[in-house]
Design an enzyme around this catalytic site. Structure first.
Site, PDB file in Angstrom:
ATOM      1  N   GLN A  12       6.494   5.263  -9.176  1.00 25.84           N
ATOM      2  CA  GLN A  12       5.313   4.989 -10.379  1.00 25.84           C
ATOM      3  C   GLN A  12       4.940   6.237 -10.843  1.00 25.84           C
ATOM      4  OE1 GLN A  12       3.125   1.503  -9.049  1.00 25.84           O
ATOM      5  NE2 GLN A  12       1.835   1.872 -10.742  1.00 25.84           N
ATOM      6  N   SER A  90       8.170   6.404  -2.884  1.00 26.37           N
ATOM      7  CA  SER A  90       7.280   5.149  -2.796  1.00 26.37           C
ATOM      8  C   SER A  90       8.245   4.057  -3.374  1.00 26.37           C
ATOM      9  CB  SER A  90       6.003   5.261  -3.511  1.00 26.37           C
ATOM     10  OG  SER A  90       5.362   4.175  -3.403  1.00 26.37           O
ATOM     11  N   LEU A  91       7.947   3.610  -4.542  1.00 21.58           N
ATOM     12  CA  LEU A  91       8.742   2.449  -5.247  1.00 21.58           C
ATOM     13  C   LEU A  91      10.226   2.883  -5.261  1.00 21.58           C
ATOM     14  CD1 LEU A  91       9.496   0.322  -7.466  1.00 21.58           C
ATOM     15  CD2 LEU A  91       8.752   1.906  -9.064  1.00 21.58           C
ATOM     16  N   ARG A 115       5.829  -6.912  -4.988  1.00 25.78           N
ATOM     17  CA  ARG A 115       5.023  -5.417  -4.660  1.00 25.78           C
ATOM     18  C   ARG A 115       4.284  -5.136  -5.727  1.00 25.78           C
ATOM     19  NH1 ARG A 115       5.987   0.237  -4.642  1.00 25.78           N
ATOM     20  NH2 ARG A 115       5.581   1.325  -2.782  1.00 25.78           N
ATOM     21  N   HIS A 197      -1.333   3.536  -1.130  1.00 22.65           N
ATOM     22  CA  HIS A 197      -0.993   4.417   0.097  1.00 22.65           C
ATOM     23  C   HIS A 197      -2.063   4.532   1.108  1.00 22.65           C
ATOM     24  CE1 HIS A 197       3.371   4.441  -0.781  1.00 22.65           C
ATOM     25  NE2 HIS A 197       3.146   4.931  -2.053  1.00 22.65           N
ATOM     26  N   GLN A 246       5.033   0.659   4.516  1.00 19.03           N
ATOM     27  CA  GLN A 246       4.745   1.756   3.301  1.00 19.03           C
ATOM     28  C   GLN A 246       3.633   1.787   2.716  1.00 19.03           C
ATOM     29  OE1 GLN A 246       6.632   1.229  -0.233  1.00 19.03           O
ATOM     30  NE2 GLN A 246       8.392   2.986  -0.211  1.00 19.03           N
TER      31      GLN A 246
END
Length: 269
Positions: A12, A90-91, A115, A197, A246
């Site tokens: 992102q 991440s993503l 998500r 996170h 995560q």
């Protein structure tokens, strides 16, 4: 191509109006990705990605499926390649796992849609923010977070001297101000809708882990380096465990690239 290649996928923040339109127009396999994605997601991904508006594309619930679709379209447009490993920020880890065959197309789309929706809803209900601290060692950033009251933690270890912090808005702002007095070269508040996170996402993380349990995960066909550990995962159980953690764990990108290099990867797409 003799040199071993690794695939890296963005997360992102990499979105932009017009992303994917060139792939859509030039490559039939990329076009198929967009058409199939719209069916599975039940979202106007083409219009959002190609035309915006930007304020909608920036909403986490739309950003994440849009970036995933773009990444998978780019992957489809590539000639057949056999990477030695993959990783994603991440993503982007979901794109990497798809590339390694751990998820089928429909599953990865549904997972990322949920998500993004959960993270967006959490941000609305439990506001938080993030800030990048540049020009300061990670250990010094960790120390800052401990000194400030409230919830603020390192969220992305992006470079040896670029760490993103995440948490409650007053705590992140206080840590950012403290970083300036401690010699950070630059501190940048990020335009995000939540404290990704960080512990503020624990409700979303628990709900998402339950949803993840409904999907089959296959053994990756090549190692995928996990954000949570910065180490390669090679089994379906390891993938499931890392993805469940995560959302509330930092992205260990410095360690991820270190692992890729130690495995012998010198060239990245």
């Amino acid at each position: 191509m003799s040199e071993p290649v690794g695939f890296l996928f963005p997360g992102q923040g990499s979105q932009f109006i017009g992303m994917g339109v060139d792939l859509y127009e030039k490559f039939a396999p990329a076009r198929d990705v967009y058409e199939h994605a719209e069916q599975v997601l039940e979202l106007p991904i083409k219009a959002l990605s190609f035309e915006g508006p930007e304020e909608e594309l920036r909403q986490t619930r739309y950003t994440q499926p849009a970036i995933l679709t773009h990444s998978l379209a780019a992957l489809a447009a590539l000639p057949k390649m056999n990477p030695m490993l993959a990783a994603g920020h991440s993503l982007g880890e979901y794109s990497a796992l798809y590339a390694a065959g751990a998820f089928d197309f429909d599953s990865v789309m549904k997972l990322v849609k949920r998500r993004g929706a959960l993270m967006y809803a959490e941000g609305e209900k439990n506001p938080g923010t993030m800030a990048a601290i540049i020009g300061m060692e990670a250990a010094a950033v960790e120390q800052l977070c401990k000194e400030v009251g409230g919830v603020v933690v390192p969220a992305n270890y992006n470079e040896p001297k670029q760490t993103v912090i995440s948490g409650e808005i007053p705590a992140v702002k206080a840590a950012a101000e403290l970083a300036k007095t401690r010699g950070a070269l630059k501190v940048l508040l990020l335009p995000v809708s939540g404290a990704f996170h960080s512990p503020l996402l624990k409700e979303s993380a628990a709900e998402f882990a339950g949803y993840l349990g409904e999907f089959e995960i296959r053994t990756p066909s090549f190692p995928v380096i996990a954000n949570v550990t910065g180490q390669p995962v090679t089994t379906a159980d390891q993938v499931r465990d890392c993805l469940a953690k995560q959302l509330i764990s930092p992205v260990r990108w410095v360690a991820t690239i270190g692992s890729a290099k130690s495995l012998g990867c010198k060239r990245f797409f």
